[in-house]
Motif scaffolding. Sequence first.
Motif, short mmCIF file in Angstrom:
data_model
loop_
_atom_site.label_atom_id
_atom_site.label_comp_id
_atom_site.label_asym_id
_atom_site.label_seq_id
_atom_site.Cartn_x
_atom_site.Cartn_y
_atom_site.Cartn_z
N UNK A 297 -29.38 -28.69 -62.40
CA UNK A 297 -28.58 -29.14 -63.55
C UNK A 297 -27.25 -29.71 -63.10
N UNK A 298 -26.52 -28.99 -62.25
CA UNK A 298 -25.23 -29.51 -61.79
C UNK A 298 -25.41 -30.60 -60.75
N UNK A 299 -26.50 -30.54 -59.99
CA UNK A 299 -26.75 -31.60 -59.02
C UNK A 299 -26.99 -32.94 -59.71
N UNK A 300 -27.46 -32.89 -60.96
CA UNK A 300 -27.64 -34.13 -61.74
C UNK A 300 -26.32 -34.69 -62.24
N UNK A 301 -25.22 -33.95 -62.01
CA UNK A 301 -23.89 -34.40 -62.42
C UNK A 301 -22.97 -34.37 -61.19
N UNK A 302 -23.15 -35.26 -60.25
CA UNK A 302 -22.32 -35.23 -59.04
C UNK A 302 -20.86 -35.49 -59.36
N UNK A 303 -19.99 -34.85 -58.60
CA UNK A 303 -18.56 -35.03 -58.76
C UNK A 303 -18.16 -36.33 -58.08
N UNK A 304 -17.64 -37.26 -58.85
CA UNK A 304 -17.30 -38.58 -58.32
C UNK A 304 -15.80 -38.73 -58.19
N UNK A 305 -15.41 -39.71 -57.45
CA UNK A 305 -13.99 -40.00 -57.23
C UNK A 305 -13.64 -41.36 -57.84
N UNK A 306 -14.04 -41.54 -59.09
CA UNK A 306 -13.75 -42.80 -59.76
C UNK A 306 -13.53 -42.52 -61.24
N UNK A 307 -13.48 -43.57 -62.04
CA UNK A 307 -13.37 -43.39 -63.49
C UNK A 307 -12.00 -42.86 -63.87
N UNK A 308 -11.93 -41.68 -64.47
CA UNK A 308 -10.68 -41.15 -65.01
C UNK A 308 -9.92 -40.30 -64.01
N UNK A 309 -10.32 -40.30 -62.73
CA UNK A 309 -9.68 -39.41 -61.78
C UNK A 309 -8.20 -39.70 -61.62
N UNK A 310 -7.78 -40.96 -61.79
CA UNK A 310 -6.36 -41.25 -61.66
C UNK A 310 -5.56 -40.54 -62.75
N UNK A 311 -6.18 -40.29 -63.89
CA UNK A 311 -5.49 -39.54 -64.95
C UNK A 311 -5.29 -38.10 -64.55
N UNK A 312 -6.27 -37.53 -63.85
CA UNK A 312 -6.13 -36.15 -63.41
C UNK A 312 -4.99 -36.02 -62.41
N UNK A 313 -4.90 -36.98 -61.50
CA UNK A 313 -3.85 -36.91 -60.50
C UNK A 313 -2.48 -37.02 -61.15
N UNK A 314 -2.35 -37.96 -62.10
CA UNK A 314 -1.06 -38.10 -62.76
C UNK A 314 -0.74 -36.89 -63.61
#
Length: 345
Positions: A297-314
């Motif tokens: 189940x979680x393997x079908x949702x890999x953690x990516x480093x794109x999309x909204x990640x810049x919002x998390x950093x800010x």
Amino acid sequence: TIVGLITHLTGAPPQPCLSSPPSTADEVAALQLQLFEAAMQLFEREGAPAGALAFARAALQHARPAVCSDAMACDESPGSTTTQQAAAMAQEGRLWSNVFTYCCALHAWDDAYAALASNPSPRLALDCLRLLISQLCEANALHTLCSLPLAGCLLVPVEGAAYGSADMACSSSGSGWPVAQSWGQQAAGDGGVSEVGPVCILVTLLGEAIAALQRRALNSTLTVEPQPYKVLYDLQVSRSLYRDAAATMVAHARRLRAEGPCTSATLQQVLLAYGLAVACLDQVQPSHAWLDLETPWLAAHPLTARGTDHLFLSGQHGTGVQAAGQPGGKLPSVPRVGLALGELV
């Protein structure tokens, strides 16, 4: 007469050809069954599920005697008791499936669940359960979905070794209920272990319901309402499957990070999902407050480093991303829940 009514409704004489007039109670039951089925199909064609439901339930009362009569009338050498039982089960299963369909059309959800639970055919009952989950979601009947008993198991015969719901375990975190378990005779052959005789799969109703919602979540967009991830979370929490519910929220957060629009609203949804995941893990013993990130189940949702990640950093460093509904305000300290799960690194 019954024969005349059947001929009028169907345009053909009743089958099989019985003595006229019918001489036994079983023959009368067979004719009554055909009459009720013809009337049921007539109401169905006219778009009147309430009338079709009434005749489907009436037909069920005559299914078993009718099958016995058919075997005696059509087979010069009647089959074994096992064959008659299989024929009766198939006939009843089809009628119970009709009852289920008409109950769903009437939004009589409790009666629909009772119909699938009464179905003697495990395959048809499983199909009905999947359809019920889908229709409850489409009707936004989430309270009804979470209050369904979903108790018991189905022993489903399968052809081959594959089973559709077993590819993604119900228990996303290694706890909870299994979806399916192989059940059959085995014997050692020259090349190892080989299957002998029919193979069945033991399917839990709750496990299949969760698997159906998981498939729905994976195959739906993030804009679908009600959101399947949230529906799945509600069902798991209602059954005290807190680790599984936490895994569902982590999966939802990952999906939002990968596919969601780069807005503060998306960020708030992600932070809320992580917060709910942490809250669920708080409900279990500390020694069990963890997630297996390698489950299907979680393997079908890999953690990516794109999309909204810049919002998390800010947001993590407090660079001024506004909280939804709070003009000019900073994000709350919720991003730390992501760090607790090892997601924001």
